[in-house]
Design a protein around this motif. Sequence first.
Motif, PDB file in Angstrom:
ATOM      1  N   ALA A 124     -17.526 -19.168 -18.781  1.00 31.46           N
ATOM      2  CA  ALA A 124     -17.742 -20.207 -17.787  1.00 31.46           C
ATOM      3  C   ALA A 124     -16.588 -20.272 -16.795  1.00 31.46           C
ATOM      4  O   ALA A 124     -16.791 -20.419 -15.583  1.00 31.46           O
ATOM      5  N   ARG A 125     -15.364 -20.172 -17.305  1.00 32.66           N
ATOM      6  CA  ARG A 125     -14.197 -20.226 -16.416  1.00 32.66           C
ATOM      7  C   ARG A 125     -14.128 -19.002 -15.525  1.00 32.66           C
ATOM      8  O   ARG A 125     -13.736 -19.089 -14.352  1.00 32.66           O
ATOM      9  N   LEU A 126     -14.519 -17.837 -16.080  1.00 30.15           N
ATOM     10  CA  LEU A 126     -14.555 -16.632 -15.247  1.00 30.15           C
ATOM     11  C   LEU A 126     -15.545 -16.808 -14.105  1.00 30.15           C
ATOM     12  O   LEU A 126     -15.260 -16.450 -12.952  1.00 30.15           O
ATOM     13  N   ILE A 127     -16.712 -17.370 -14.407  1.00 30.79           N
ATOM     14  CA  ILE A 127     -17.709 -17.617 -13.362  1.00 30.79           C
ATOM     15  C   ILE A 127     -17.133 -18.547 -12.297  1.00 30.79           C
ATOM     16  O   ILE A 127     -17.292 -18.319 -11.095  1.00 30.79           O
ATOM     17  N   ALA A 128     -16.449 -19.614 -12.740  1.00 35.23           N
ATOM     18  CA  ALA A 128     -15.863 -20.564 -11.790  1.00 35.23           C
ATOM     19  C   ALA A 128     -14.829 -19.885 -10.899  1.00 35.23           C
ATOM     20  O   ALA A 128     -14.793 -20.115  -9.685  1.00 35.23           O
ATOM     21  N   TRP A 129     -13.997 -19.050 -11.487  1.00 33.04           N
ATOM     22  CA  TRP A 129     -12.980 -18.356 -10.692  1.00 33.04           C
ATOM     23  C   TRP A 129     -13.630 -17.408  -9.682  1.00 33.04           C
ATOM     24  O   TRP A 129     -13.197 -17.321  -8.530  1.00 33.04           O
ATOM     25  N   LEU A 130     -14.658 -16.673 -10.125  1.00 30.00           N
ATOM     26  CA  LEU A 130     -15.319 -15.729  -9.228  1.00 30.00           C
ATOM     27  C   LEU A 130     -16.042 -16.460  -8.100  1.00 30.00           C
ATOM     28  O   LEU A 130     -16.098 -15.969  -6.970  1.00 30.00           O
ATOM     29  N   ARG A 131     -16.592 -17.635  -8.397  1.00 30.52           N
ATOM     30  CA  ARG A 131     -17.218 -18.413  -7.336  1.00 30.52           C
ATOM     31  C   ARG A 131     -16.178 -18.866  -6.310  1.00 30.52           C
ATOM     32  O   ARG A 131     -16.462 -18.929  -5.115  1.00 30.52           O
ATOM     33  N   ARG A 132     -14.973 -19.184  -6.798  1.00 29.01           N
ATOM     34  CA  ARG A 132     -13.902 -19.563  -5.865  1.00 29.01           C
ATOM     35  C   ARG A 132     -13.525 -18.393  -4.956  1.00 29.01           C
ATOM     36  O   ARG A 132     -13.075 -18.595  -3.826  1.00 29.01           O
ATOM     37  N   LEU A 133     -13.701 -17.177  -5.446  1.00 30.13           N
ATOM     38  CA  LEU A 133     -13.473 -15.992  -4.603  1.00 30.13           C
ATOM     39  C   LEU A 133     -14.578 -15.819  -3.574  1.00 30.13           C
ATOM     40  O   LEU A 133     -14.438 -15.030  -2.636  1.00 30.13           O
ATOM     41  N   GLY A 134     -15.695 -16.534  -3.763  1.00 26.66           N
ATOM     42  CA  GLY A 134     -16.825 -16.383  -2.855  1.00 26.66           C
ATOM     43  C   GLY A 134     -17.783 -15.292  -3.267  1.00 26.66           C
ATOM     44  O   GLY A 134     -18.652 -14.896  -2.488  1.00 26.66           O
TER      45      GLY A 134
END
Length: 374
Positions: A52-62
């Motif tokens: 879940a945190r990986l997904i959140a970080w990748l979403r922050r990358l756009g």
Amino acid sequence: MRQLLTIGAFARSARLSPKALRLYDELGLLRPAAVDGESGYRFYDPAQLERARLIAWLRRLGMPLARIRRVCDLPAPAAAEEIAGYWEQVLAETAARGQLATFLVDYLSGRGSAMEEAATMLGIRYAARSESGPVRTSNEDTAYAGPRLLAVADGARGPGGDLASAAAIDALKPLETMAVPAEDLLGALAEAVDDADRAIGDIAASTPSGEVVTTLTALLWSGSRLALVHIGDTRAYFVRGGELFQITHDHTYVRSLVDEGRLTEEEAASHPQRSLLARALTGTGGARPDLSVHEAVAGDRYLLCSDGLSAVVPAESLREALTGQGGPQQVLDELVARAYAAGAPDNIACVVADVVRLETPAADDARRGGGTGR
């Protein structure tokens, strides 16, 4: 048995909203560990927090959701390579947008200057080719390459498709001989596309259905700058430092589903509506092409092509051909051969151009110790 977390508690720990978690569940990106059969309430295992945190970080990358799903399903080393590749693409696109922003700020502030004033200029060596696919009885694709203009267009199959693609490019050809300074490139291209749309409207009026459609992707050069106009699913790529970059975005229904995370790249490749265009030139006056300015560098190699090439030859194979030996014509022939080897179910239009350094008379005189007059 490990204690499961409610969706609210899990969302707080993962720094995601419950709404995002519900979306990721629907997309198959992050399924809950359990769902209450009566209330439908979702519960998550604490072990899922890392994903879940990986997904959140990748979403922050756009990163688009479809690409995030691919990253999450990869082993860590391969995922790291995928993220690195994505970020290189972002940096290249950001640099192009930054150049455009700088150009617009300078131009609107009255500080812009024509690139022709530079002592060192860039030019292109080029080749163009349009071929019928082996299963086609007509060719609606048009390719053109000249000293300042590169273009491909793909007309819809049927009456008037070939005329529409040719008309789209013919409308841009006068730009070859017009003195268009760098700061006016986008405006000149936009006006030429309007002319193209009007010409296509005339062609449509003469067809039984009253409709014709074509895509268009073109590059116009001035000094070391080039302006890009793009609408549809024809594409523009360039190679720099051995890496291949796509600088256009397909205007198709399926591409929009991929961007929204509703389809994977693999699903899109076999989708029955993968050729359905969301934007194209139709002669109705509603054309909305993408317009951008890019900075050319000596040694760059550009490829413009219809989906008759890009849909059947994978990106890595394109990169191999474009980084191979030989000039534009030899590379162009190799690309067409690869399309035919892949079955070539559609027509193929390609343009290959190499950016080369040119010396202006001023530079030649300076090197000889001479002066210049104005």
